[in-house]
Motif scaffolding. Structure first.
Motif, PDB file in Angstrom:
ATOM      1  N   ASN A   6       0.807  -1.218   0.000  1.00  0.00           N
ATOM      2  CA  ASN A   6       0.000   0.000   0.000  1.00  0.00           C
ATOM      3  C   ASN A   6       0.839   1.267   0.000  1.00  0.00           C
ATOM      4  O   ASN A   6       0.352   2.335  -0.384  1.00  0.00           O
ATOM      5  N   TYR A   9       0.939   3.302  -3.152  1.00  0.00           N
ATOM      6  CA  TYR A   9      -0.165   4.166  -3.544  1.00  0.00           C
ATOM      7  C   TYR A   9      -0.175   5.507  -2.819  1.00  0.00           C
ATOM      8  O   TYR A   9      -0.900   6.418  -3.223  1.00  0.00           O
ATOM      9  N   THR A  51      -6.024   1.648  -7.065  1.00  0.00           N
ATOM     10  CA  THR A  51      -7.108   1.342  -6.125  1.00  0.00           C
ATOM     11  C   THR A  51      -8.484   1.717  -6.670  1.00  0.00           C
ATOM     12  O   THR A  51      -9.502   1.261  -6.155  1.00  0.00           O
ATOM     13  N   LYS A  53      -9.559   4.818  -6.521  1.00  0.00           N
ATOM     14  CA  LYS A  53     -10.009   6.005  -5.783  1.00  0.00           C
ATOM     15  C   LYS A  53     -10.018   7.261  -6.640  1.00  0.00           C
ATOM     16  O   LYS A  53     -10.944   8.069  -6.570  1.00  0.00           O
ATOM     17  N   ASN A  73      -6.029  -4.467  -6.575  1.00  0.00           N
ATOM     18  CA  ASN A  73      -5.905  -3.767  -5.298  1.00  0.00           C
ATOM     19  C   ASN A  73      -7.052  -2.774  -5.166  1.00  0.00           C
ATOM     20  O   ASN A  73      -6.917  -1.739  -4.526  1.00  0.00           O
ATOM     21  N   GLN A  75     -10.160  -0.730  -4.136  1.00  0.00           N
ATOM     22  CA  GLN A  75     -10.718  -0.405  -2.827  1.00  0.00           C
ATOM     23  C   GLN A  75     -12.143   0.123  -2.924  1.00  0.00           C
ATOM     24  O   GLN A  75     -12.722   0.542  -1.923  1.00  0.00           O
TER      25      GLN A  75
END
Length: 218
Positions: A6, A9, A51, A53, A73, A75
């Motif tokens: 993580n 990112y 992700t 996002k 990955n 989210q």
């Protein structure tokens, strides 16, 4: 493939604001409207979406969004008008039948081999609607960029995991120009990005030595 640490990112999320700022600048110049008006009902493809996002911000502005990444990955869950797909970009493109108003290639091109770049740019005209825009950010290819992104960002400050980047794959703005010209695309603009490691913030810069943005159209 295994999931990415993580930590990889974190700087990408710190870049969200400056990406938005750069796109707003280009949209204002090219489309004579603001970024919020522009993204209403637009079809967006985000290659190397991570992700998900960043892409989700534009779903919230009313865009129809497709994100593709070779690693899951993600989210955010897929839903109507927001879809995240685990796939190599070549596999996705070979099966894709849609065209897009906007393509995001943020921090993506510098992870592709020379052959993969050729494939990608060759396919962009088939993916892009008329007057569509490609937004990308990447790392310039020079000794200063290599030193700052690898020796400093990776090895000294541990801002991102070691071995994230291969300096042999960094790409000059002039190479983006060549790839664009070869595929009947027009490079609209390039602009540098600077980073403040204390504040952990990015901002637009007139210096393109390390990170830079580019905007491309058809």
């Amino acid at each position: 493939m295994e999931k990415i640490n993580n930590k990889y990112y974190e700087p990408l999320e710190q870049m969200m604001s400056v990406r938005h700022q750069y796109m707003a600048k280009i949209i204002s110049l090219e489309e004579s409207c603001n970024i919020y008006q522009y993204f209403k009902n637009k079809q967006i493809l985000d290659l190397g979406c991570g992700t998900g996002k960043f892409l989700y911000n534009y779903y919230e502005l009313g865009s129809i969004c497709t994100g593709v990444d070779i690693i899951d990955n993600f989210q955010i869950k897929s839903k109507k008008n927001f879809k995240l797909i685990k796939s190599a970009f070549q596999n996705f493109i070979s099966k894709n039948k849609k065209k897009y108003n906007v393509i995001f290639l943020f921090e993506f091109v510098e992870h592709l081999s020379l052959n993969e770049r050729e494939i990608l740019f060759n396919m962009i005209p088939k993916l892009l609607k008329k007057n569509g825009i490609v937004f990308l950010s990447t790392l310039n290819k020079n000794i200063i960029s290599e030193f700052m992104s690898i020796n400093i960002a990776e090895n000294l400050l541990s801002l991102i995991p070691r071995n994230t980047h291969d300096p042999n794959l960094f790409i000059k703005p002039s190479e983006i120009q060549i790839l664009s010209n070869k595929n009947d695309l027009k490079l609209l603009n390039t602009q540098g990005i600077s980073y403040n490691p204390i504040l952990k913030t990015f901002k637009l810069s007139n210096i393109e030595l390390i990170n830079y943005f580019a905007a491309i159209t058809n």
